[in-house]
Scaffold this motif. Structure first.
Motif, PDB file in Angstrom:
ATOM      1  N   ILE A  41      55.645  44.806  32.044  1.00  0.00           N
ATOM      2  CA  ILE A  41      56.958  45.410  32.273  1.00  0.00           C
ATOM      3  C   ILE A  41      57.448  45.916  30.924  1.00  0.00           C
ATOM      4  CG2 ILE A  41      59.350  45.015  33.002  1.00  0.00           C
ATOM      5  CD1 ILE A  41      58.179  42.644  34.704  1.00  0.00           C
ATOM      6  N   LEU A  42      57.923  47.162  30.889  1.00  0.00           N
ATOM      7  CA  LEU A  42      58.507  47.748  29.688  1.00  0.00           C
ATOM      8  C   LEU A  42      59.986  47.989  29.945  1.00  0.00           C
ATOM      9  CD1 LEU A  42      55.831  50.511  28.939  1.00  0.00           C
ATOM     10  CD2 LEU A  42      55.969  48.210  27.953  1.00  0.00           C
ATOM     11  N   ILE A  43      60.825  47.620  28.998  1.00  0.00           N
ATOM     12  CA  ILE A  43      62.260  47.903  29.065  1.00  0.00           C
ATOM     13  C   ILE A  43      62.581  48.760  27.843  1.00  0.00           C
ATOM     14  CG2 ILE A  43      64.592  46.943  29.074  1.00  0.00           C
ATOM     15  CD1 ILE A  43      63.308  44.359  30.248  1.00  0.00           C
ATOM     16  N   ILE A  44      62.979  50.002  28.077  1.00  0.00           N
ATOM     17  CA  ILE A  44      63.231  50.931  26.988  1.00  0.00           C
ATOM     18  C   ILE A  44      64.653  50.679  26.464  1.00  0.00           C
ATOM     19  CG2 ILE A  44      63.217  53.347  26.274  1.00  0.00           C
ATOM     20  CD1 ILE A  44      60.491  52.073  27.413  1.00  0.00           C
ATOM     21  N   THR A  45      64.757  50.284  25.190  1.00  0.00           N
ATOM     22  CA  THR A  45      66.056  49.941  24.616  1.00  0.00           C
ATOM     23  C   THR A  45      66.637  51.057  23.759  1.00  0.00           C
ATOM     24  OG1 THR A  45      64.997  48.795  22.764  1.00  0.00           O
ATOM     25  CG2 THR A  45      65.596  47.463  24.689  1.00  0.00           C
ATOM     26  N   ASP A  46      65.817  52.036  23.365  1.00  0.00           N
ATOM     27  CA  ASP A  46      66.332  53.182  22.627  1.00  0.00           C
ATOM     28  C   ASP A  46      65.260  54.251  22.508  1.00  0.00           C
ATOM     29  OD1 ASP A  46      68.220  54.719  21.360  1.00  0.00           O
ATOM     30  OD2 ASP A  46      68.342  53.496  19.558  1.00  0.00           O
ATOM     31  N   GLY A  47      65.704  55.476  22.302  1.00  0.00           N
ATOM     32  CA  GLY A  47      64.794  56.574  22.058  1.00  0.00           C
ATOM     33  C   GLY A  47      64.248  57.216  23.321  1.00  0.00           C
ATOM     34  N   MET A  48      63.154  57.936  23.129  1.00  0.00           N
ATOM     35  CA  MET A  48      62.506  58.645  24.232  1.00  0.00           C
ATOM     36  C   MET A  48      61.004  58.634  23.998  1.00  0.00           C
ATOM     37  SD  MET A  48      63.134  62.513  25.514  1.00  0.00           S
ATOM     38  CE  MET A  48      61.639  63.418  25.195  1.00  0.00           C
ATOM     39  N   GLY A  49      60.266  58.520  25.083  1.00  0.00           N
ATOM     40  CA  GLY A  49      58.817  58.522  24.971  1.00  0.00           C
ATOM     41  C   GLY A  49      58.166  58.792  26.299  1.00  0.00           C
ATOM     42  N   TYR A  50      56.883  58.478  26.358  1.00  0.00           N
ATOM     43  CA  TYR A  50      56.073  58.773  27.532  1.00  0.00           C
ATOM     44  C   TYR A  50      55.289  57.547  27.975  1.00  0.00           C
ATOM     45  CZ  TYR A  50      56.827  63.404  25.510  1.00  0.00           C
ATOM     46  OH  TYR A  50      57.382  64.526  24.953  1.00  0.00           O
ATOM     47  N   HIS A  51      54.959  57.569  29.250  1.00  0.00           N
ATOM     48  CA  HIS A  51      54.130  56.534  29.871  1.00  0.00           C
ATOM     49  C   HIS A  51      53.253  57.248  30.879  1.00  0.00           C
ATOM     50  CE1 HIS A  51      53.368  53.705  33.231  1.00  0.00           C
ATOM     51  NE2 HIS A  51      53.104  52.893  32.228  1.00  0.00           N
ATOM     52  N   GLN A  52      52.008  56.843  30.959  1.00  0.00           N
ATOM     53  CA  GLN A  52      51.120  57.460  31.939  1.00  0.00           C
ATOM     54  C   GLN A  52      50.150  56.438  32.472  1.00  0.00           C
ATOM     55  OE1 GLN A  52      48.634  60.658  30.459  1.00  0.00           O
ATOM     56  NE2 GLN A  52      48.343  61.469  32.516  1.00  0.00           N
ATOM     57  N   ILE A  53      50.016  56.425  33.779  1.00  0.00           N
ATOM     58  CA  ILE A  53      48.992  55.643  34.462  1.00  0.00           C
ATOM     59  C   ILE A  53      47.809  56.575  34.679  1.00  0.00           C
ATOM     60  CG2 ILE A  53      48.393  54.517  36.649  1.00  0.00           C
ATOM     61  CD1 ILE A  53      51.288  53.477  36.732  1.00  0.00           C
ATOM     62  N   LYS A  54      46.613  56.091  34.382  1.00  0.00           N
ATOM     63  CA  LYS A  54      45.391  56.906  34.505  1.00  0.00           C
ATOM     64  C   LYS A  54      45.336  57.553  35.887  1.00  0.00           C
ATOM     65  CE  LYS A  54      41.248  57.193  32.238  1.00  0.00           C
ATOM     66  NZ  LYS A  54      41.127  57.354  30.812  1.00  0.00           N
ATOM     67  N   GLY A  55      45.110  58.875  35.910  1.00  0.00           N
ATOM     68  CA  GLY A  55      44.999  59.615  37.155  1.00  0.00           C
ATOM     69  C   GLY A  55      46.322  60.140  37.676  1.00  0.00           C
ATOM     70  N   GLN A  56      47.433  59.793  37.023  1.00  0.00           N
ATOM     71  CA  GLN A  56      48.753  60.270  37.433  1.00  0.00           C
ATOM     72  C   GLN A  56      49.357  61.130  36.327  1.00  0.00           C
ATOM     73  OE1 GLN A  56      51.290  57.055  38.749  1.00  0.00           O
ATOM     74  NE2 GLN A  56      49.680  56.172  40.031  1.00  0.00           N
ATOM     75  N   ALA A  57      50.437  61.820  36.645  1.00  0.00           N
ATOM     76  CA  ALA A  57      51.125  62.657  35.660  1.00  0.00           C
ATOM     77  C   ALA A  57      51.849  61.792  34.634  1.00  0.00           C
ATOM     78  CB  ALA A  57      52.127  63.569  36.364  1.00  0.00           C
ATOM     79  N   ARG A  58      51.955  62.282  33.437  1.00  0.00           N
ATOM     80  CA  ARG A  58      52.712  61.607  32.388  1.00  0.00           C
ATOM     81  C   ARG A  58      54.199  61.575  32.774  1.00  0.00           C
ATOM     82  NH1 ARG A  58      54.144  64.898  27.233  1.00  0.00           N
ATOM     83  NH2 ARG A  58      55.765  65.429  28.709  1.00  0.00           N
ATOM     84  N   GLN A  59      54.846  60.447  32.521  1.00  0.00           N
ATOM     85  CA  GLN A  59      56.265  60.265  32.829  1.00  0.00           C
ATOM     86  C   GLN A  59      57.064  60.138  31.538  1.00  0.00           C
ATOM     87  OE1 GLN A  59      57.358  60.214  36.140  1.00  0.00           O
ATOM     88  NE2 GLN A  59      55.218  60.741  36.525  1.00  0.00           N
ATOM     89  N   THR A  60      58.288  60.639  31.532  1.00  0.00           N
ATOM     90  CA  THR A  60      59.181  60.487  30.386  1.00  0.00           C
ATOM     91  C   THR A  60      59.980  59.199  30.554  1.00  0.00           C
ATOM     92  OG1 THR A  60      59.338  62.876  30.091  1.00  0.00           O
ATOM     93  CG2 THR A  60      61.087  61.553  29.114  1.00  0.00           C
TER      94      THR A  60
END
Length: 157
Positions: A84-103
């Motif tokens: 589980i990731l909890i974004i506490t500041d900033g902006m970035g990307y996450h991607q699961i193999k075979g799926q589109a990159r998410q912001t």
């Protein structure tokens, strides 16, 4: 004379990009210490880990904070019991193999299912602060894989 002007423009452009990245890093709202720099074997660019809850037999959960400098990302990897990731500041990307990159942005919560190959990191111009939670550590913590290709990082693959 033309070569001198061209060199001057290139140097100015590089300095402006470095200044933007330094400003983006300075604007981050830090909660925890920066931590230890992650190994270049597992990260592209600079990422810093600060452990908060060590893996043990009582809680069987690993918790920490990672700060990704602008442009930094993890390699592809998977967690046997998920993450589980909890974004506490900033902006970035996450991607699961075979799926589109998410912001990802401040306030987002990302759930990565068990044994799901994925990566995450900062955007090119903005750093990223994230808390990570790895449950059921008795199943294992992480399996690291290859670096993320530029096409995937930029959302093209």
């Amino acid at each position: 004379m033309t070569a001198l002007v061209l060199c001057s423009l290139l140097i100015t452009g590089c300095q402006e990009q470095a200044d933007r990245q330094a400003t983006a890093a300075a604007d981050m709202q830090t909660i925890f210490p920066k931590g230890e720099k992650g190994s270049s074997e597992y990260f592209t660019g600079n990422a810093y880990n600060h452990g908060l809850v060590p893996a043990d037999s009582t809680y069987a959960t690993l918790v920490g904070n990672v700060y990704f400098e602008p442009g930094a990302s993890s390699n592809w990897h998977r967690h046997p019991a998920g993450q589980i990731l909890i974004i506490t500041d900033g902006m970035g990307y996450h991607q699961i193999k075979g799926q589109a990159r998410q912001t990802m942005r401040k306030g987002d919560v990302i759930q990565c299912p068990p044994n799901t190959v994925h990566w995450h990191g900062a955007s090119p111009d903005t750093g990223l602060q994230q808390l990570y939670i790895i449950p059921n550590t008795e199943k294992g913590i992480v399996e690291w894989m290859e670096p993320v290709a530029d096409e995937a990082y930029h959302g093209a693959g």
